[in-house]
Scaffold this active site. Structure first.
Site, PDB file in Angstrom:
ATOM      1  N   ARG A  53      -3.077 -69.915  16.001  1.00  0.00           N
ATOM      2  CA  ARG A  53      -2.071 -70.066  14.519  1.00  0.00           C
ATOM      3  C   ARG A  53      -1.230 -70.673  15.299  1.00  0.00           C
ATOM      4  NH1 ARG A  53       2.214 -66.170  13.035  1.00  0.00           N
ATOM      5  NH2 ARG A  53       2.700 -66.942  10.602  1.00  0.00           N
ATOM      6  N   GLN A  79       9.517 -72.566  18.626  1.00  0.00           N
ATOM      7  CA  GLN A  79       9.726 -71.803  19.799  1.00  0.00           C
ATOM      8  C   GLN A  79       9.125 -72.259  21.055  1.00  0.00           C
ATOM      9  OE1 GLN A  79       8.330 -68.034  17.071  1.00  0.00           O
ATOM     10  NE2 GLN A  79       9.525 -67.174  18.592  1.00  0.00           N
ATOM     11  N   ASN A 131       2.344 -59.786   9.672  1.00  0.00           N
ATOM     12  CA  ASN A 131       2.877 -59.558  10.839  1.00  0.00           C
ATOM     13  C   ASN A 131       3.376 -57.928  11.177  1.00  0.00           C
ATOM     14  OD1 ASN A 131       2.233 -62.247  11.084  1.00  0.00           O
ATOM     15  ND2 ASN A 131       4.453 -62.835  11.073  1.00  0.00           N
ATOM     16  N   HIS A 150       7.611 -72.179   9.468  1.00  0.00           N
ATOM     17  CA  HIS A 150       8.026 -71.113  10.427  1.00  0.00           C
ATOM     18  C   HIS A 150       9.484 -71.081  10.838  1.00  0.00           C
ATOM     19  CE1 HIS A 150       6.163 -67.837  13.256  1.00  0.00           C
ATOM     20  NE2 HIS A 150       7.639 -67.724  13.427  1.00  0.00           N
ATOM     21  N   GLU A 174      12.588 -66.680  22.011  1.00  0.00           N
ATOM     22  CA  GLU A 174      12.680 -65.770  21.124  1.00  0.00           C
ATOM     23  C   GLU A 174      13.920 -65.604  20.090  1.00  0.00           C
ATOM     24  OE1 GLU A 174      10.514 -63.667  19.819  1.00  0.00           O
ATOM     25  OE2 GLU A 174      11.975 -62.454  18.645  1.00  0.00           O
ATOM     26  N   TRP A 175      14.079 -66.716  19.459  1.00  0.00           N
ATOM     27  CA  TRP A 175      15.004 -66.991  18.433  1.00  0.00           C
ATOM     28  C   TRP A 175      16.468 -66.351  19.003  1.00  0.00           C
ATOM     29  CZ3 TRP A 175      12.973 -70.064  15.447  1.00  0.00           C
ATOM     30  CH2 TRP A 175      11.610 -70.091  15.079  1.00  0.00           C
ATOM     31  N   TRP A 209       0.497 -61.982  19.266  1.00  0.00           N
ATOM     32  CA  TRP A 209       1.929 -62.799  19.186  1.00  0.00           C
ATOM     33  C   TRP A 209       2.315 -62.361  20.675  1.00  0.00           C
ATOM     34  CZ3 TRP A 209       4.293 -66.544  16.871  1.00  0.00           C
ATOM     35  CH2 TRP A 209       5.344 -67.089  17.500  1.00  0.00           C
ATOM     36  N   TYR A 227       5.063 -55.111  13.910  1.00  0.00           N
ATOM     37  CA  TYR A 227       5.613 -54.718  15.261  1.00  0.00           C
ATOM     38  C   TYR A 227       5.846 -53.338  15.425  1.00  0.00           C
ATOM     39  CZ  TYR A 227       5.694 -59.765  16.165  1.00  0.00           C
ATOM     40  OH  TYR A 227       5.179 -61.072  16.374  1.00  0.00           O
ATOM     41  N   ASN A 246       6.107 -68.242   6.883  1.00  0.00           N
ATOM     42  CA  ASN A 246       6.145 -67.032   7.629  1.00  0.00           C
ATOM     43  C   ASN A 246       7.402 -66.236   7.504  1.00  0.00           C
ATOM     44  OD1 ASN A 246       5.134 -65.775  10.286  1.00  0.00           O
ATOM     45  ND2 ASN A 246       7.363 -65.940  10.831  1.00  0.00           N
ATOM     46  N   GLU A 247       6.941 -64.917   7.020  1.00  0.00           N
ATOM     47  CA  GLU A 247       8.072 -63.906   6.861  1.00  0.00           C
ATOM     48  C   GLU A 247       9.164 -64.413   6.056  1.00  0.00           C
ATOM     49  OE1 GLU A 247       9.279 -62.639  10.854  1.00  0.00           O
ATOM     50  OE2 GLU A 247       7.042 -61.894  11.244  1.00  0.00           O
ATOM     51  N   GLU A 259       0.006 -61.652  13.348  1.00  0.00           N
ATOM     52  CA  GLU A 259       1.141 -61.473  14.630  1.00  0.00           C
ATOM     53  C   GLU A 259       1.137 -59.724  15.044  1.00  0.00           C
ATOM     54  OE1 GLU A 259       5.145 -62.942  14.612  1.00  0.00           O
ATOM     55  OE2 GLU A 259       4.456 -64.639  13.639  1.00  0.00           O
TER      56      GLU A 259
HETATM   57  C1  PNW Z   1       8.662 -62.723  14.292  1.00  0.00           C
HETATM   58  N1  PNW Z   1      12.965 -58.178  12.318  1.00  0.00           N
HETATM   59  O1  PNW Z   1       9.887 -62.489  13.742  1.00  0.00           O
HETATM   60  C2  PNW Z   1       8.155 -64.104  14.109  1.00  0.00           C
HETATM   61  O2  PNW Z   1       7.487 -64.616  13.154  1.00  0.00           O
HETATM   62  C3  PNW Z   1       8.164 -64.867  15.219  1.00  0.00           C
HETATM   63  O3  PNW Z   1       8.389 -66.049  15.321  1.00  0.00           O
HETATM   64  C4  PNW Z   1       8.984 -63.977  16.466  1.00  0.00           C
HETATM   65  O4  PNW Z   1       8.907 -64.383  17.751  1.00  0.00           O
HETATM   66  C5  PNW Z   1       8.244 -62.440  16.513  1.00  0.00           C
HETATM   67  O5  PNW Z   1       8.100 -61.854  15.204  1.00  0.00           O
HETATM   68  C6  PNW Z   1       8.939 -61.437  17.590  1.00  0.00           C
HETATM   69  O6  PNW Z   1      10.320 -61.166  17.172  1.00  0.00           O
HETATM   70  C7  PNW Z   1      10.771 -61.332  13.359  1.00  0.00           C
HETATM   71  O7  PNW Z   1      14.108 -57.805  12.921  1.00  0.00           O
HETATM   72  C8  PNW Z   1      12.043 -61.154  13.956  1.00  0.00           C
HETATM   73  O8  PNW Z   1      12.342 -57.042  11.992  1.00  0.00           O
HETATM   74  C9  PNW Z   1      12.577 -60.072  13.611  1.00  0.00           C
HETATM   75  C10 PNW Z   1      11.984 -59.257  13.044  1.00  0.00           C
HETATM   76  C11 PNW Z   1      10.860 -59.092  12.537  1.00  0.00           C
HETATM   77  C12 PNW Z   1      10.123 -60.378  12.756  1.00  0.00           C
END
Ligand code: PNW
Length: 454
Positions: free
Chosen positions: A82, A25, A297, A126, A404-405, A397, A299, A170-171, A351
């Protein structure tokens, strides 16, 4: 009125405050100094995969701006940084020959952090798997498990003793489900059986890597990072409650039960039927190798509605630019749920943050929504701590706006703004807030040491 006045006091003096990024990223330099191709380099070139048709070729150009980015991290006054290693940068084919230029880059990163008094927290995977391994089946192939263990050993041999923590993956949920079932992330596969096998191989490679590193004499703390949203039913109906339980089993327990209890949740195995992973004798014991810490992590929450997809715009909660509900209480709930179901090691929030619009005015970047997000989620972390969850740290984060992917560069998570035309970094108001918040926590640390006569 200072809404934070009481918050620093709610954390122990040794609590770790940090910021986080990942290699793909931010680094750029996608084809330099012997780096191999990753599955994300390949995925970005397929039409329609990335919202703004961008890629990671330049990203934040961190690879060429290492020293000034290290100064930027140090200027925030944080305890920890990190970051992740790009596997194809250090081992272009994912096995065999190492790339010395790549290893030297991460060595400069780690030593540069230590010189500045910042703890290095390293993640091995990652998501940017070497494309050469994908060509041999990727995470769906059991051979990748063994290549990952060899990669982990090589990195540990070179850098291990200088790290605060070393995370395997990671995840895993994102790699398995978004990468191999929904196809929204690299490698873009859409197959439920593949996804369940990938999840199993990620967990297995994690457990085997921990065993191998400990056999190599590793004394660095070892762990894994899971993305966990809090699962809630949309209504009080039994159907919604049942769906919320199933979605919690798919999203959380599928990963955490094997790590802590050594078994997959039966209801998910039943649901998968013939799509359940191939599990060899001994695999589950390897996966349950004790962790030194768990990374979470967080969100948002996930609302389960049996009547059809839940409409987040009708919940009344504010949304981030990702369309994710802002729900700090869910962070407390997730942590309490883990504490109820398992015997937890120290837990880091590895995160937490949000994508928000920035107002750039006269060289200042105003992002009050992000500061609110961080403050309320830090308070939610304190609430879990007060109820006995063994919290050890919290990392924002992200350090800076980045790739952002599948959303490309349009969504900004940074507390530092990046102008992609000039690649100039400007700390946002949220970065100034976080710096002063961490400084208040550190000030208490000094007075705690004085009180203890130290
Ligand atoms: C995480 N979802 O990704 C990643 O660890 C990071 O690299 C990323 O930038 C960040 O969260 C923000 O998106 C996710 O759809 C991507 O639930 C998608 C999901 C969760 C985490």
């Amino acid at each position: 009125m200072n809404p934070d006045a009481d918050l620093p006091r709610q954390f122990p003096p040794d609590f770790v405050w940090g910021v986080a990024t990942s290699a793909f990223q931010i680094e750029g330099a996608a084809r330099e100094d012997g780096k191999g191709e990753s599955i994300w380099d390949r995925f970005c070139r397929q039409p329609g995969t990335i919202a703004d048709a961008s890629n990671g070729d330049t990203a934040c150009d961190h690879y060429h701006r290492l020293e000034s980015d290290l100064d930027l991290i140090a200027s925030l006054g944080v305890d920890a940084y990190r970051f992740s290693i790009s596997w194809p940068r250090v081992q272009p084919l994912g096995h065999g020959a190492w790339n010395e230029a790549g290893l030297a880059f991460y060595e400069r990163l780690v030593d540069g952090l230590l010189r500045r008094g910042v703890q290095p927290h390293l993640t091995l995977n990652h998501w940017d798997l070497p494309q050469a391994l994908q060509d041999q089946g990727g995470w769906a192939a059991r051979s990748t498990v063994h290549h990952f263990v060899a990669y982990a050993r090589g990195i540990h041999r070179r850098l291990g003793s200088r790290l605060a923590t070393l995370t395997t993956h990671n995840e895993p949920w994102v790699m398995a489900v978004l990468g191999h079932e929904k196809g929204q992330f690299a490698p873009g596969v859409k197959n439920r059986q593949t996804a369940s096998q990938v999840a199993h191989h990620l967990l297995l490679s994690h457990g085997l890597a921990l065993q191998a590193l400990r056999a190599d004499g590793c004394r660095t703390k070892l762990g894994i990072v899971l993305n966990l949203g809090h699962h809630e039913p949309a209504t009080g109906s039994p159907e919604d409650a049942a769906l919320a339980r199933l979605e919690d089993a798919r999203g959380r327990r599928w990963y955490a039960d094997p790590l802590f209890l050594g078994r997959y949740p039966q209801e998910v195995l039943d649901e998968l039927g013939p799509d359940a992973p191939v599990v060899q004798p001994g695999d589950m014991d390897h996966i349950a190798t004790p962790l030194d810490y768990l990374g979470i992590n967080y969100y948002s929450r996930t609302v389960s509605s049996a009547a059809g997809p839940f409409d987040v715009t009708k919940s009344g909660l504010k949304l981030t630019e990702m369309g994710w509900e802002i729900y700090p209480r869910g962070l407390t709930e997730v942590l309490l749920t883990l504490h109820r179901d398992y015997t937890l090691p120290p837990v880091y929030i590895t995160e937490n943050g949000g994508a928000f619009p920035d107002a750039v005015v006269n060289g200042q970047v105003h992002d009050a929504d992000r500061t609110d997000y961080l403050r309320t989620h830090i308070a939610a972390t304190a609430a879990a701590l007060a109820q006995g969850v063994p919290m050890a740290g919290y990392m924002v984060w992200s350090l800076m706006d980045n790739f952002e992917w599948a959303s490309g560069y349009a969504k900004r998570f940074g507390i530092v703004h990046v102008d992609y035309a000039t690649l100039q970094r400007t700390p946002k108001d949220s970065a100034h807030w976080y710096r002063s918040f961490v400084a208040q926590c550190h000030a208490l640390r000094t007075s705690a040491a004085c009180a203890a006569g130290g």
